[in-house]
Scaffold this motif. Structure first.
Motif, PDB file in Angstrom:
ATOM      1  N   TRP A  35       0.848  -1.196   0.000  1.00 29.56           N
ATOM      2  CA  TRP A  35       0.000   0.000   0.000  1.00 29.56           C
ATOM      3  C   TRP A  35       0.881   1.243   0.000  1.00 29.56           C
ATOM      4  O   TRP A  35       2.019   1.209   0.474  1.00 29.56           O
ATOM      5  CB  TRP A  35      -0.879  -0.013   1.249  1.00 29.56           C
ATOM      6  CG  TRP A  35      -1.666   1.232   1.491  1.00 29.56           C
ATOM      7  CD1 TRP A  35      -2.905   1.527   0.998  1.00 29.56           C
ATOM      8  CD2 TRP A  35      -1.284   2.364   2.291  1.00 29.56           C
ATOM      9  NE1 TRP A  35      -3.310   2.773   1.431  1.00 29.56           N
ATOM     10  CE2 TRP A  35      -2.322   3.299   2.242  1.00 29.56           C
ATOM     11  CE3 TRP A  35      -0.156   2.664   3.041  1.00 29.56           C
ATOM     12  CZ2 TRP A  35      -2.282   4.519   2.901  1.00 29.56           C
ATOM     13  CZ3 TRP A  35      -0.099   3.878   3.705  1.00 29.56           C
ATOM     14  CH2 TRP A  35      -1.155   4.791   3.639  1.00 29.56           C
ATOM     15  N   VAL A  61       3.790   0.815   2.548  1.00 27.05           N
ATOM     16  CA  VAL A  61       3.855  -0.398   3.359  1.00 27.05           C
ATOM     17  C   VAL A  61       4.356  -1.523   2.467  1.00 27.05           C
ATOM     18  O   VAL A  61       3.866  -1.700   1.341  1.00 27.05           O
ATOM     19  CB  VAL A  61       2.469  -0.758   3.955  1.00 27.05           C
ATOM     20  CG1 VAL A  61       2.530  -2.068   4.719  1.00 27.05           C
ATOM     21  CG2 VAL A  61       1.957   0.378   4.845  1.00 27.05           C
ATOM     22  N   TRP A 100       7.345  -1.041  12.054  1.00 28.22           N
ATOM     23  CA  TRP A 100       6.559  -2.230  11.712  1.00 28.22           C
ATOM     24  C   TRP A 100       5.088  -1.899  11.878  1.00 28.22           C
ATOM     25  O   TRP A 100       4.691  -1.240  12.842  1.00 28.22           O
ATOM     26  CB  TRP A 100       6.938  -3.401  12.626  1.00 28.22           C
ATOM     27  CG  TRP A 100       8.395  -3.725  12.559  1.00 28.22           C
ATOM     28  CD1 TRP A 100       9.321  -3.555  13.546  1.00 28.22           C
ATOM     29  CD2 TRP A 100       9.111  -4.255  11.444  1.00 28.22           C
ATOM     30  NE1 TRP A 100      10.564  -3.945  13.108  1.00 28.22           N
ATOM     31  CE2 TRP A 100      10.465  -4.382  11.822  1.00 28.22           C
ATOM     32  CE3 TRP A 100       8.757  -4.628  10.152  1.00 28.22           C
ATOM     33  CZ2 TRP A 100      11.447  -4.864  10.969  1.00 28.22           C
ATOM     34  CZ3 TRP A 100       9.732  -5.113   9.295  1.00 28.22           C
ATOM     35  CH2 TRP A 100      11.053  -5.229   9.708  1.00 28.22           C
ATOM     36  N   VAL A 101       4.272  -2.354  10.931  1.00 28.41           N
ATOM     37  CA  VAL A 101       2.825  -2.141  11.030  1.00 28.41           C
ATOM     38  C   VAL A 101       2.121  -3.496  11.014  1.00 28.41           C
ATOM     39  O   VAL A 101       2.580  -4.433  10.364  1.00 28.41           O
ATOM     40  CB  VAL A 101       2.282  -1.242   9.884  1.00 28.41           C
ATOM     41  CG1 VAL A 101       2.905   0.141   9.946  1.00 28.41           C
ATOM     42  CG2 VAL A 101       2.496  -1.863   8.536  1.00 28.41           C
ATOM     43  N   PRO A 102       1.008  -3.593  11.726  1.00 29.22           N
ATOM     44  CA  PRO A 102       0.247  -4.842  11.704  1.00 29.22           C
ATOM     45  C   PRO A 102      -0.321  -5.103  10.304  1.00 29.22           C
ATOM     46  O   PRO A 102      -0.606  -4.161   9.553  1.00 29.22           O
ATOM     47  CB  PRO A 102      -0.886  -4.607  12.698  1.00 29.22           C
ATOM     48  CG  PRO A 102      -0.547  -3.367  13.448  1.00 29.22           C
ATOM     49  CD  PRO A 102       0.417  -2.593  12.611  1.00 29.22           C
ATOM     50  N   GLU A 103      -0.480  -6.348   9.981  1.00 27.07           N
ATOM     51  CA  GLU A 103      -1.048  -6.711   8.686  1.00 27.07           C
ATOM     52  C   GLU A 103      -2.394  -6.036   8.507  1.00 27.07           C
ATOM     53  O   GLU A 103      -3.237  -6.024   9.408  1.00 27.07           O
ATOM     54  CB  GLU A 103      -1.205  -8.237   8.595  1.00 27.07           C
ATOM     55  CG  GLU A 103      -1.581  -8.713   7.219  1.00 27.07           C
ATOM     56  CD  GLU A 103      -1.528 -10.220   7.084  1.00 27.07           C
ATOM     57  OE1 GLU A 103      -2.279 -10.739   6.243  1.00 27.07           O
ATOM     58  OE2 GLU A 103      -0.740 -10.865   7.800  1.00 27.07           O
ATOM     59  N   GLY A 104      -2.606  -5.435   7.344  1.00 24.95           N
ATOM     60  CA  GLY A 104      -3.861  -4.770   7.015  1.00 24.95           C
ATOM     61  C   GLY A 104      -3.931  -3.314   7.436  1.00 24.95           C
ATOM     62  O   GLY A 104      -4.868  -2.611   7.071  1.00 24.95           O
ATOM     63  N   HIS A 105      -2.944  -2.833   8.176  1.00 27.67           N
ATOM     64  CA  HIS A 105      -2.957  -1.441   8.655  1.00 27.67           C
ATOM     65  C   HIS A 105      -2.413  -0.502   7.587  1.00 27.67           C
ATOM     66  O   HIS A 105      -1.422  -0.798   6.940  1.00 27.67           O
ATOM     67  CB  HIS A 105      -2.103  -1.325   9.923  1.00 27.67           C
ATOM     68  CG  HIS A 105      -2.028   0.059  10.473  1.00 27.67           C
ATOM     69  ND1 HIS A 105      -3.115   0.713  10.995  1.00 27.67           N
ATOM     70  CD2 HIS A 105      -0.984   0.916  10.574  1.00 27.67           C
ATOM     71  CE1 HIS A 105      -2.747   1.912  11.395  1.00 27.67           C
ATOM     72  NE2 HIS A 105      -1.454   2.066  11.148  1.00 27.67           N
ATOM     73  N   GLN A 106      -3.086   0.623   7.413  1.00 23.59           N
ATOM     74  CA  GLN A 106      -2.635   1.678   6.507  1.00 23.59           C
ATOM     75  C   GLN A 106      -2.305   2.905   7.352  1.00 23.59           C
ATOM     76  O   GLN A 106      -3.204   3.570   7.866  1.00 23.59           O
ATOM     77  CB  GLN A 106      -3.716   2.004   5.478  1.00 23.59           C
ATOM     78  CG  GLN A 106      -4.003   0.860   4.555  1.00 23.59           C
ATOM     79  CD  GLN A 106      -5.109   1.166   3.558  1.00 23.59           C
ATOM     80  OE1 GLN A 106      -5.807   2.173   3.654  1.00 23.59           O
ATOM     81  NE2 GLN A 106      -5.269   0.294   2.592  1.00 23.59           N
ATOM     82  N   PRO A 107      -1.025   3.202   7.513  1.00 27.11           N
ATOM     83  CA  PRO A 107      -0.627   4.318   8.376  1.00 27.11           C
ATOM     84  C   PRO A 107      -1.145   5.657   7.870  1.00 27.11           C
ATOM     85  O   PRO A 107      -1.220   5.898   6.667  1.00 27.11           O
ATOM     86  CB  PRO A 107       0.905   4.296   8.318  1.00 27.11           C
ATOM     87  CG  PRO A 107       1.273   2.980   7.747  1.00 27.11           C
ATOM     88  CD  PRO A 107       0.126   2.525   6.922  1.00 27.11           C
ATOM     89  N   SER A 108      -1.474   6.515   8.810  1.00 28.25           N
ATOM     90  CA  SER A 108      -1.914   7.867   8.463  1.00 28.25           C
ATOM     91  C   SER A 108      -0.708   8.810   8.474  1.00 28.25           C
ATOM     92  O   SER A 108       0.353   8.484   9.010  1.00 28.25           O
ATOM     93  CB  SER A 108      -2.943   8.366   9.480  1.00 28.25           C
ATOM     94  OG  SER A 108      -2.311   8.556  10.741  1.00 28.25           O
ATOM     95  N   GLU A 111       0.207   9.509  12.032  1.00 30.34           N
ATOM     96  CA  GLU A 111       0.989   8.422  12.615  1.00 30.34           C
ATOM     97  C   GLU A 111       2.448   8.507  12.170  1.00 30.34           C
ATOM     98  O   GLU A 111       3.360   8.352  12.980  1.00 30.34           O
ATOM     99  CB  GLU A 111       0.395   7.066  12.212  1.00 30.34           C
ATOM    100  CG  GLU A 111       1.165   5.892  12.767  1.00 30.34           C
ATOM    101  CD  GLU A 111       0.593   4.549  12.342  1.00 30.34           C
ATOM    102  OE1 GLU A 111       1.199   3.527  12.701  1.00 30.34           O
ATOM    103  OE2 GLU A 111      -0.448   4.510  11.646  1.00 30.34           O
TER     104      GLU A 111
END
Length: 151
Positions: A35, A61, A100-108, A111
Motif C-alpha cells: 500500500w 507499506v 513495523w505495522v500490523p497486517e492490514g494497517h494503513q498508516p496515516s 501516525e
C-alpha cells in the motif's frame, strides 16, 4: 517526506513530478508492495505536511525489508533518488522513519509524523528506526548515494 525546492508545477521540480506515475507504478508492481499513501490525483504531492505545500509525504507499506530494499536500490527509483538534490531542499531535521505495522494497517500521515518525532526524540527503537537498525538490511550500505539533500 521531503521539501521541494519549488512549488509543484514550477519548472525546477517538473522532471520529478513527471516521473511520479512511473516510479509509483514500479512500486505498485513490485513484489512485496502492499500500500502507499495517495490522494485522488494518484500520488501524495497534494497532501501538504504542516500546511506547507512544498513539504510532501511519502508513506508506503511493504511485506518485508528485502522487498523495500529491492525497490529503493535496484529499480529506476534509485536513479531519481540520486537526483534528489535537484528537486529537494536539505532539511535541518529528520525526514525518514520506518516502523513495523500490523497486517492490514494503513498508516496515516499523523501516525508517520508521530513516529518521526519519536525517532528524533528517542533515537532508533523498535517503534521508529532507519535502515541501520535493520539487521536484514544491507543494500543501503553499498547502494546509497552521497548525503547531499533531504537526508
Amino acid at each position: 517526506m521531503g521539501r521541494l525546492r519549488a512549488a509543484p508545477g514550477e519548472p525546477l521540480v517538473q522532471p520529478f513530478m513527471d516521473a511520479l506515475d512511473t516510479i509509483n507504478g514500479i512500486a505498485e508492481r513490485s513484489d512485496g508492495f502492499i500500500w502507499r499513501l495517495k490522494s485522488d490525483e494518484g500520488n501524495a504531492t497534494s497532501i501538504a505536511v504542516e500546511g506547507d505545500p512544498r513539504l510532501i509525504p511519502n508513506i508506503s507499506v511493504w511485506r518485508d525489508v528485502q522487498s523495500l530494499e529491492h525497490f529503493v536500490w535496484n529499480t529506476l527509483h534509485r536513479a531519481f533518488y540520486k537526483r534528489r538534490a535537484e528537486w529537494f531542499e536539505v532539511l535541518e531535521r529528520m525526514y525518514f522513519v520506518m516502523w513495523w505495522v500490523p497486517e492490514g494497517h494503513q498508516p496515516s500521515l499523523d501516525e508517520a509524523l508521530a513516529r518521526l518525532a519519536h525517532l528524533e526524540e528517542h533515537g532508533q527503537t523498535d517503534d521508529a528506526f532507519g535502515w541501520s537498525y535493520l539487521e536484514d538490511a544491507g543494500m543501503w550500505r553499498t547502494h546509497a548515494c552521497a548525503q547531499v539533500a533531504a537526508e
